[in-house]
Design a protein around this motif. Structure first.
Motif, short mmCIF file in Angstrom:
data_model
loop_
_atom_site.label_atom_id
_atom_site.label_comp_id
_atom_site.label_asym_id
_atom_site.label_seq_id
_atom_site.Cartn_x
_atom_site.Cartn_y
_atom_site.Cartn_z
N ARG A 1 0.84 -1.21 0.00
CA ARG A 1 0.00 0.00 0.00
C ARG A 1 0.87 1.25 0.00
NH1 ARG A 1 -3.12 -0.93 4.72
NH2 ARG A 1 -3.90 -3.02 4.45
N GLN A 2 1.93 1.22 0.78
CA GLN A 2 2.77 2.41 0.86
C GLN A 2 3.57 2.62 -0.42
OE1 GLN A 2 4.48 3.81 4.33
NE2 GLN A 2 3.60 2.25 5.65
N LEU A 3 3.96 1.53 -1.05
CA LEU A 3 4.75 1.67 -2.28
C LEU A 3 3.88 2.08 -3.46
CD1 LEU A 3 7.15 -1.41 -2.05
CD2 LEU A 3 7.76 0.97 -1.72
N THR A 4 2.64 1.59 -3.50
CA THR A 4 1.79 1.87 -4.67
C THR A 4 0.77 2.97 -4.38
OG1 THR A 4 0.18 0.22 -4.00
CG2 THR A 4 1.92 -0.51 -5.48
N GLY A 5 0.54 3.22 -3.13
CA GLY A 5 -0.47 4.22 -2.77
C GLY A 5 -1.87 3.66 -2.85
N GLU A 6 -2.02 2.39 -3.15
CA GLU A 6 -3.35 1.80 -3.26
C GLU A 6 -3.80 1.24 -1.93
OE1 GLU A 6 -3.69 -0.98 -6.39
OE2 GLU A 6 -3.05 0.44 -7.92
N THR A 7 -5.06 1.33 -1.68
CA THR A 7 -5.57 0.84 -0.41
C THR A 7 -6.27 -0.52 -0.56
OG1 THR A 7 -7.54 2.13 -0.77
CG2 THR A 7 -5.87 3.07 0.71
N ALA A 8 -6.57 -0.88 -1.79
CA ALA A 8 -7.29 -2.15 -2.00
C ALA A 8 -6.43 -3.33 -1.56
CB ALA A 8 -7.64 -2.31 -3.47
N ALA A 9 -6.99 -4.15 -0.69
CA ALA A 9 -6.24 -5.31 -0.17
C ALA A 9 -6.43 -6.49 -1.12
CB ALA A 9 -6.71 -5.65 1.22
N ASP A 10 -5.81 -6.39 -2.28
CA ASP A 10 -6.01 -7.45 -3.27
C ASP A 10 -4.72 -8.18 -3.62
OD1 ASP A 10 -4.81 -5.38 -4.46
OD2 ASP A 10 -6.13 -5.27 -6.19
N LEU A 11 -3.81 -8.26 -2.69
CA LEU A 11 -2.57 -8.99 -2.95
C LEU A 11 -2.85 -10.47 -3.14
CD1 LEU A 11 -0.05 -7.62 -0.32
CD2 LEU A 11 0.07 -7.40 -2.78
N GLY A 12 -2.15 -11.07 -4.07
CA GLY A 12 -2.34 -12.50 -4.35
C GLY A 12 -2.11 -13.35 -3.11
N ILE A 13 -1.18 -12.95 -2.31
CA ILE A 13 -0.78 -13.77 -1.17
C ILE A 13 -1.88 -13.86 -0.10
CG2 ILE A 13 0.31 -11.96 0.24
CD1 ILE A 13 2.61 -13.92 0.66
N LEU A 14 -2.81 -12.90 -0.13
CA LEU A 14 -3.86 -12.90 0.90
C LEU A 14 -4.76 -14.13 0.79
CD1 LEU A 14 -4.78 -9.13 0.84
CD2 LEU A 14 -3.62 -10.34 2.67
N SER A 15 -4.90 -14.65 -0.42
CA SER A 15 -5.80 -15.80 -0.59
C SER A 15 -5.09 -17.13 -0.35
CB SER A 15 -6.40 -15.77 -2.00
OG SER A 15 -5.35 -15.79 -2.94
N GLN A 16 -3.79 -17.07 -0.10
CA GLN A 16 -3.03 -18.31 0.12
C GLN A 16 -3.15 -18.77 1.57
OE1 GLN A 16 0.64 -17.23 -2.84
NE2 GLN A 16 1.12 -18.39 -1.03
N ARG A 17 -3.25 -20.08 1.75
CA ARG A 17 -3.26 -20.60 3.12
C ARG A 17 -1.86 -21.03 3.55
NH1 ARG A 17 -8.54 -24.40 4.00
NH2 ARG A 17 -10.09 -22.76 3.81
N LEU A 18 -1.16 -21.56 2.56
CA LEU A 18 0.20 -22.03 2.83
C LEU A 18 1.19 -21.23 1.98
CD1 LEU A 18 -0.45 -25.88 2.72
CD2 LEU A 18 -0.08 -24.51 4.77
N ILE A 19 2.35 -21.00 2.54
CA ILE A 19 3.38 -20.25 1.80
C ILE A 19 4.50 -21.22 1.42
CG2 ILE A 19 4.98 -18.29 1.88
CD1 ILE A 19 2.11 -17.43 2.38
N PRO A 20 4.64 -21.54 0.13
CA PRO A 20 5.77 -22.40 -0.27
C PRO A 20 7.00 -21.57 -0.66
CG PRO A 20 4.21 -22.20 -2.07
CD PRO A 20 3.73 -21.26 -0.98
N ILE A 21 8.13 -22.01 -0.24
CA ILE A 21 9.40 -21.40 -0.66
C ILE A 21 10.32 -22.57 -1.01
CG2 ILE A 21 11.37 -19.98 0.04
CD1 ILE A 21 9.57 -18.67 2.12
N PHE A 22 10.90 -22.53 -2.18
CA PHE A 22 11.82 -23.64 -2.49
C PHE A 22 12.95 -23.22 -3.41
CE2 PHE A 22 8.58 -24.13 -5.82
CZ PHE A 22 9.35 -24.30 -6.96
N ILE A 23 13.99 -24.02 -3.37
CA ILE A 23 15.15 -23.82 -4.23
C ILE A 23 15.38 -25.12 -4.99
CG2 ILE A 23 17.68 -23.68 -4.22
CD1 ILE A 23 17.41 -21.73 -1.90
#
Lengths: 258, 428
Positions: B256-278
């Motif tokens: 929000r601070q970087l884009t100035g947008e207030t809409a909470a529509d980040l893709g990550i909000l709908s995720q239940r699990l966070i995968p990180i891999f290499i």
């Protein structure tokens, strides 16, 4: 004339017994391995020196602990780097052709490929090259004279189940009198000759005739040579747990004295 | 500044004459460097040169020892670090490791104390290294680096069964008054308690490890390594975490601070699990060259659309943001990689990264390393060149770091920067 017939018959019999007593490739290789291994569990201190056009460019000192498992047909080797300071405290575990390394600063144990070079012409996998018969099937190509010694010329082809090994073929010259290796050529999967090894300075250690020096020459740049020299060779047993990659971070130098 | 330097010099002399004779290992590292302009990159993943000032230097003294008595091991390691520049200096003394290890029964080990625990099979930061603090971008790339390997206070039990190795680790919450300088020698505070169990083994040529960790949320980790033929190594390091609401909120705030947008529509909000891999590979050429590729999927990073929006906004406001006072609050705090990770808990800004590493030993004393880190969404990145020469017990090296590609991306955000430095190390 009758006596001559008997004599001929006896000579033929002796000759046929001698032929029967002639060892086949498998036996030669097995005996060659037996002759140069001081036991199923032993430890050594080794100096590896790399030369470029006869000039010493670098040298490593390392301690090795070996366990040969006849049932599983595997050689397990644990290497602890002692010198120089830039490699000190590195640890390497080799089980067959599988190699793991632990660097003191990065801490996690990483997997290495067998051809990854350790120093000069020496790959990681060469340090633990203690028993040819585990990884290779031999065929006797004949006998030949090598520096005044009569030698068996063996062609060793990597076993099907050991295809992951770094060399697909080895030509090995074995002294017929003592059944000890004197010279070897190592070939890649592509058929290219990679290195030549001269086994030298045989000494009797723990009742076995051991080549204390192995000179390894690059087959392409023949002037490049790496010398592996045993400084100490003792019978030593290290707990089985130590030959686990998960144990590498815990391992510290084990003195070679009993 | 002078007082601090004298203090460090005194400490070094103390180490040399009193501690070194009884300590098995100690080293001194010194680095000097310069940046063309003040470093302002959002992500400096390697943090090779440690400081973000025009001209700077660091001196690091590390000493430690390991005492062995049959099945008992006591290990102690201490680090003193002085960072100095023409504008500021900082001195920190830290006990990096101090633990007791013993074997009460056959094949069972117990460790108690501050232990540096580094699981994994690759070179880049292992996402399943759950015991390392979020900010610890461990510089695993370098064999001879100067990174601080600070451990964590744990109680660990490790059992070596014939087929696998089982571990159970408990790490307590540990905090103290930050104003107390002496207690600060203990190092980083432990903000949460962690319970971790893992199992590792080897089957059919595969190195396998799995772990489960609980620290107010569940996290699962896995590592895998395999060698194909004689030259190629493959590895995978994976972590799947339950979503941490505070972490996601921080990210949403950042967006929000970087884009100035207030809409909470980040893709990550709908995720239940966070995968990180290499997913990585290491190829060894017969001529001793080593080439490594790693792909890094960061489940906490921005999607390409979100990142495009952020960049668009940053480009629009480039001149405006160049004045630090006018930057959004979050962005001001995010002027270095470390603070990015500390503030947001995000190891990188976007979802897809690539790493290429080329290492070659020119001789047994001289080594060369080239590294490229890529943001795969806009193909910007950071290049690192490092070479060093070793003659026992000394090492001298030079490092050069330069961002490339999109200047408005995370590696070179706001300004085009480069950094160069030399370092000198003594190891005993």
């Amino acid at each position: 004339m009758r006596y001559f017939k008997y004599l001929l018959f006896v000579m033929l019999m002796i000759n046929s017994f001698a032929l029967a007593a002639e060892l086949d490739g498998v036996e030669i290789l097995k005996k060659t391995d037996e002759n140069r291994i001081v036991g199923h569990e032993f430890a050594f201190e080794m100096e590896i020196s790399s030369y470029r056009v006869e000039k010493l460019v670098d040298s490593y000192t390392l301690a090795g602990y070996v366990r040969i498992d006849d049932q599983q047909q595997t050689v397990k080797s644990l290497i602890y780097f002692l010198q120089p300071a830039q490699v000190k405290d590195r640890k390497m575990l080799m089980i067959g052709n599988e190699i793991w390394m632990h660097f003191p600063k990065t801490r996690n144990v990483i997997r290495l490929s067998p051809l990854q070079v350790l120093l000069g012409e020496i790959s990681n996998g060469d340090i633990a090259q203690v028993a040819f018969s585990i990884d290779y099937d031999p065929v006797v190509l004949g006998k030949e004279d090598y520096n005044g010694q009569t030698c068996y010329r063996l062609e060793l082809t990597v076993k099907e189940e050991r295809k992951q090994g770094p060399y697909s073929k080895i030509i090995l010259l074995v002294d017929t009198a003592e059944l000890l290796p004197v010279y070897a050529e190592f070939y890649a999967q592509s058929g290219r000759k990679l290195k030549e090894v001269y086994y030298k300075d045989y000494q009797t250690i723990l009742g076995k005739r051991i080549p204390m020096v192995s000179e390894v020459y690059d087959s392409i740049i023949g002037e490049n040579c790496t010398v592996m020299q045993y400084k100490k060779l003792v019978k030593k047993s290290v707990p089985e747990t130590y030959f686990r990659k998960e144990h590498l971070p815990r391992m510290s130098f084990i003195p070679l004295s009993n | 500044m002078r007082t601090m330097y004298r203090l460090l010099l005194l400490l070094a002399l103390f180490c040399f004459f009193l501690v070194a004779p009884v300590m098995a290992a100690w080293e001194i590292n010194m680095a000097l460097g310069t940046t063309r302009e003040v470093t302002d990159s959002l992500l400096n993943p390697e943090n090779v040169l440690a400081l973000s000032t025009e001209h700077y230097g660091t001196t690091q003294v590390i000493f430690g020892d390991q005492w062995l008595s049959s099945d008992l091991v006591f290990l102690f390691s201490f680090e003193s670090w002085l960072a100095y520049s023409h504008t500021e200096h900082r001195l920190s003394n830290t006990i990096t490791e101090c633990y007791l290890s013993f074997m009460p029964w056959e094949n069972i080990y117990l460790d108690l104390g501050k232990v540096y625990y580094q699981p994994g099979v690759g070179f880049f930061k292992n996402p399943s290294a759950f015991l390392l603090p979020a900010g610890a971008q461990i510089n695993k790339i370098y064999y001879g680096g100067r990174e601080k390997n600070e451990g964590r206070i744990i109680l660990r039990g490790q059992y070596f069964s014939p087929t696998a190795v089982y571990e159970l680790i408990y790490s307590p919450e540990f905090r103290w008054d930050r104003e107390n300088e002496y207690l600060n020698c203990l190092g980083s505070q432990q903000d949460e308690e962690i319970l971790l169990c893992s199992v590792a083994g080897h089957a059919a040529g595969f190195d396998l490890a799995g772990s489960v960790c609980y620290d107010r949320r569940l996290r699962f980790g896995g590592n895998l390594a395999y060698v194909v033929g004689n030259n190629l190594e493959l590895h995978l390091e994976l972590a799947v975490e339950q979503k941490d609401a505070s972490q996601i909120n921080k990210k949403n705030d950042l967006y929000r601070q970087l884009t100035g947008e207030t809409a909470a529509d980040l893709g990550i909000l709908s995720q239940r699990l966070i995968p990180i891999f290499i997913l990585g590979t290491h190829y060894t050429f017969p001529s001793q060259w080593n080439l490594m590729f790693e792909y890094y999927f960061n489940g906490l990073g921005f999607h390409s659309g979100e990142w495009a929006k952020i960049r668009e906004r940053l480009i629009e406001n480039k001149k405006f943001y160049k004045n630090p006072e006018k930057r959004p609050q979050v962005m001001t705090a995010l002027s270095t990689a470390k603070s990015l990770i500390d503030v947001s808990g995000i190891p990188g800004m976007v979802r897809h990264y690539g790493l290429v590493r080329f290492a070659y030993d020119l001789s047994t004393e001289t080594s060369l390393e080239l590294i490229g880190l890529f943001n795969l969404i806009d193909l910007s990145g950071m290049s690192l060149i490092k070479c060093w020469y070793a003659w026992e017990p000394f090492q001298i090296g030079a490092t050069f770091q330069m961002p490339f590609g999109e200047k408005d991306s995370e590696f070179g955000l706001l300004i085009d920067e480069w950094t160069a430095g030399v370092w000198f190390a003594v190891n005993f």
